[in-house]
Design a protein around this motif. Structure first.
Motif, PDB file in Angstrom:
ATOM      1  N   LEU A   1      54.025  62.454  48.275  1.00 13.76           N
ATOM      2  CA  LEU A   1      54.176  61.028  48.562  1.00 13.76           C
ATOM      3  C   LEU A   1      53.294  60.269  47.574  1.00 13.76           C
ATOM      4  O   LEU A   1      52.080  60.502  47.522  1.00 13.76           O
ATOM      5  CB  LEU A   1      53.757  60.730  50.001  1.00 13.76           C
ATOM      6  CG  LEU A   1      54.000  59.284  50.481  1.00 13.76           C
ATOM      7  CD1 LEU A   1      55.489  58.996  50.593  1.00 13.76           C
ATOM      8  CD2 LEU A   1      53.310  59.063  51.824  1.00 13.76           C
TER       9      LEU A   1
ATOM     10  N   ASN B   1      54.151  69.175  44.236  1.00 14.58           N
ATOM     11  CA  ASN B   1      55.598  69.042  44.392  1.00 14.58           C
ATOM     12  C   ASN B   1      55.920  68.295  45.687  1.00 14.58           C
ATOM     13  O   ASN B   1      55.254  68.477  46.707  1.00 14.58           O
ATOM     14  CB  ASN B   1      56.261  70.422  44.398  1.00 14.58           C
ATOM     15  CG  ASN B   1      56.120  71.134  43.061  1.00 14.58           C
ATOM     16  OD1 ASN B   1      56.194  70.496  42.011  1.00 14.58           O
ATOM     17  ND2 ASN B   1      55.918  72.439  43.099  1.00 14.58           N
ATOM     18  N   ASN B   2      56.957  67.452  45.615  1.00 17.26           N
ATOM     19  CA  ASN B   2      57.391  66.652  46.772  1.00 17.26           C
ATOM     20  C   ASN B   2      56.228  65.867  47.378  1.00 17.26           C
ATOM     21  O   ASN B   2      56.041  65.827  48.608  1.00 17.26           O
ATOM     22  CB  ASN B   2      58.030  67.550  47.835  1.00 17.26           C
ATOM     23  CG  ASN B   2      59.290  68.233  47.332  1.00 17.26           C
ATOM     24  OD1 ASN B   2      60.098  67.614  46.637  1.00 17.26           O
ATOM     25  ND2 ASN B   2      59.456  69.500  47.661  1.00 17.26           N
TER      26      ASN B   2
ATOM     27  N   LYS C   1      57.176  56.611  47.407  1.00 17.82           N
ATOM     28  CA  LYS C   1      58.310  57.471  47.057  1.00 17.82           C
ATOM     29  C   LYS C   1      57.832  58.918  46.964  1.00 17.82           C
ATOM     30  O   LYS C   1      56.643  59.190  46.724  1.00 17.82           O
ATOM     31  CB  LYS C   1      58.956  57.029  45.741  1.00 17.82           C
ATOM     32  CG  LYS C   1      58.038  57.090  44.531  1.00 17.82           C
ATOM     33  CD  LYS C   1      58.777  56.646  43.282  1.00 17.82           C
ATOM     34  CE  LYS C   1      57.867  56.699  42.042  1.00 17.82           C
ATOM     35  NZ  LYS C   1      58.568  56.280  40.825  1.00 17.82           N
ATOM     36  N   THR C   2      58.758  59.824  47.178  1.00 15.73           N
ATOM     37  CA  THR C   2      58.446  61.248  47.129  1.00 15.73           C
ATOM     38  C   THR C   2      58.943  61.820  45.811  1.00 15.73           C
ATOM     39  O   THR C   2      60.119  61.680  45.464  1.00 15.73           O
ATOM     40  CB  THR C   2      59.113  61.997  48.293  1.00 15.73           C
ATOM     41  OG1 THR C   2      58.646  61.434  49.536  1.00 15.73           O
ATOM     42  CG2 THR C   2      58.774  63.477  48.245  1.00 15.73           C
ATOM     43  N   THR C   3      58.044  62.451  45.077  1.00 20.14           N
ATOM     44  CA  THR C   3      58.392  62.998  43.759  1.00 20.14           C
ATOM     45  C   THR C   3      57.421  64.114  43.395  1.00 20.14           C
ATOM     46  O   THR C   3      56.400  64.314  44.065  1.00 20.14           O
ATOM     47  CB  THR C   3      58.359  61.888  42.691  1.00 20.14           C
ATOM     48  OG1 THR C   3      58.819  62.416  41.453  1.00 20.14           O
ATOM     49  CG2 THR C   3      56.946  61.363  42.498  1.00 20.14           C
ATOM     50  N   ASP C   4      57.759  64.835  42.331  1.00 20.38           N
ATOM     51  CA  ASP C   4      56.846  65.852  41.803  1.00 20.38           C
ATOM     52  C   ASP C   4      55.852  65.168  40.870  1.00 20.38           C
ATOM     53  O   ASP C   4      56.235  64.360  40.020  1.00 20.38           O
ATOM     54  CB  ASP C   4      57.615  66.940  41.033  1.00 20.38           C
ATOM     55  CG  ASP C   4      58.533  67.730  41.947  1.00 20.38           C
ATOM     56  OD1 ASP C   4      58.281  67.750  43.161  1.00 20.38           O
ATOM     57  OD2 ASP C   4      59.504  68.326  41.437  1.00 20.38           O
TER      58      ASP C   4
ATOM     59  N   GLU D   1      48.984  60.512  44.088  1.00 25.30           N
ATOM     60  CA  GLU D   1      49.403  61.180  45.319  1.00 25.30           C
ATOM     61  C   GLU D   1      48.643  60.605  46.516  1.00 25.30           C
ATOM     62  O   GLU D   1      47.444  60.380  46.458  1.00 25.30           O
ATOM     63  CB  GLU D   1      49.133  62.675  45.197  1.00 25.30           C
ATOM     64  CG  GLU D   1      49.489  63.471  46.441  1.00 25.30           C
ATOM     65  CD  GLU D   1      49.022  64.907  46.367  1.00 25.30           C
ATOM     66  OE1 GLU D   1      49.423  65.700  47.247  1.00 25.30           O
ATOM     67  OE2 GLU D   1      48.239  65.232  45.448  1.00 25.30           O
TER      68      GLU D   1
ATOM     69  N   ALA E   1      56.367  57.676  54.431  1.00 25.93           N
ATOM     70  CA  ALA E   1      57.472  57.421  53.511  1.00 25.93           C
ATOM     71  C   ALA E   1      58.119  56.079  53.818  1.00 25.93           C
ATOM     72  O   ALA E   1      58.215  55.652  54.987  1.00 25.93           O
ATOM     73  CB  ALA E   1      58.499  58.550  53.599  1.00 25.93           C
TER      74      ALA E   1
END
Length: 365
Positions: free
Chosen positions: A303, A300-301, A41-44, A347, A354
């Motif tokens: 994976l 930030n953003n 998932k993509t997140t900070d 990370e 993704a």
């Protein structure tokens, strides 16, 4: 009859043997292993370190007496607010016998000299009015009389200071009245009426009459390990959690990092200070234990995958990517490059895309 019993016994033995064989056969067969399936998932993501410490006022002052004696009055208690110059306590002076005798002797001598000077002045005035002496001689006698009067008053003031620590003419500046040196809240009044106190001087810190602090300006004081101090800097935002108010977090800004380490339980640590922003509706007491969350790195953003899905092998990291789930789960081992971790998620810089599925923990069967 014996024949039937023998046959039944043989049958039971055969059944036990067959059952044991079947059980052992089933146990020897390989079972399919099932795993939880996790998804990228993509997140900070932020890597955070936690420093332990306590809350204290930036300005905390110990009020000490400028004269030794015994506490005769205490006007304030811990928890009361006080203004600069407001009286906290009063000290009664206990004169030292040598100083007292010397001061009394000085007064007696000044009185004798004063009476003689007044007598000389009266005699000189009569002679001056009769024009029997010059103006210069009269003025010298008048000056001597004035000096005698000043010396007598100084001797009396000195005697009052020795006895009471104060003179009537300087009551508003009395060192026997212990006053607050700042506006603030009284944190502690460790003395009581009747306690002896020692004045503050070059050789002695003196007795603390009260501790006063400005509780509107609070800081967090704690320690950071040497392995992390190089990744923080002044101005970094900090989140403060208090042991007494665990449901609340307070914003703070890191404003000081000690240039010198201190040894704590065998580890080198550096002291830090952070200025806290506290709403007016919240009351914080000095000495609350606290934790400071300091951000070391941020992505930030990014994976990410759960860190529990990563296999660490030497300097390399791997994941198991799902290739087939029917009829059984199948995975392929793939090397990935990892980045920062927040302790739960990590990370992935390269090696995964993704929405790919990877192997998690083994399921309970």
């Amino acid at each position: 009859m014996k024949k039937y019993i023998k046959i039944i016994s043989l049958v039971l033995i055969a059944l036990i043997f067959i059952g044991t064989f079947v059980f052992l056969y089933q146990k020897s067969q390989p079972k399919d292993t099932a795993y939880d399936i996790l998804h990228t998932k993509t997140t900070d993501l932020a890597q955070i370190t936690v420093a332990t410490g306590k809350i204290e006022p930036r300005d905390e002052v110990q009020i000490k007496p400028q004269i030794s004696g015994i506490i005769s009055e205490v006007y304030k208690e811990a928890g009361e607010t006080v203004k600069k110059g407001e009286i906290i306590a009063k000290v009664k002076v206990i004169p030292e016998l040598g100083s007292l005798n010397s001061a009394e002797s000085r007064v007696r001598l000044a009185e004798i000299n004063g009476r003689q000077a007044e007598t000389d002045l009266e005699r000189m005035e009569k002679l001056y009015q009769s024009k029997l002496v010059s103006s210069e001689e009269y003025e010298k006698t008048l000056l001597a009389a004035k000096q005698a009067r000043e010396e007598l008053q100084a001797a009396k003031d000195n005697l009052e200071i020795v006895k009471e620590g104060i003179t009537k003419s300087s009551a508003s500046f009395s060192s026997t009245l212990i006053r607050s040196t700042i506006d603030g809240l009284i944190l502690d009044v460790p003395i009581k009426v009747g306690n002896s106190v020692i004045m503050s001087n070059t050789f002695n810190d003196g007795t603390t009459i009260a501790t006063v602090a400005d509780m509107s300006d609070l800081i967090f004081r704690g320690n950071v390990d040497e392995t992390e101090v190089g990744r923080i800097h002044e101005g970094t935002p900090v989140k403060i959690t208090l042991g007494a108010l665990q449901d609340m977090k307070f914003d703070a800004v890191l404003e000081y990092i000690s240039p010198k380490s201190v040894e704590n339980n065998g580890a080198n640590q550096f002291e830090i200070k952070a200025a806290i922003t506290v709403p007016d509706s919240i009351t914080i007491r000095s000495g609350y234990s606290a934790n400071a969350e300091i951000e070391l790195q941020r992505a930030n953003n990014a994976l990410t995958v759960p860190e529990s899905a990563i296999e660490f092998s030497g300097d390399s990291t791997f994941v198991y990517v799902l290739t087939d789930s029917v009829p059984t789960q199948k995975f392929t081992r793939r090397q990935v490059q990892t980045g920062i971790s927040d302790g739960v998620n990590i990370e992935i810089k390269s090696g995964l895309k993704a929405n790919e599925s990877i192997r998690g923990l083994k399921k309970e069967m």
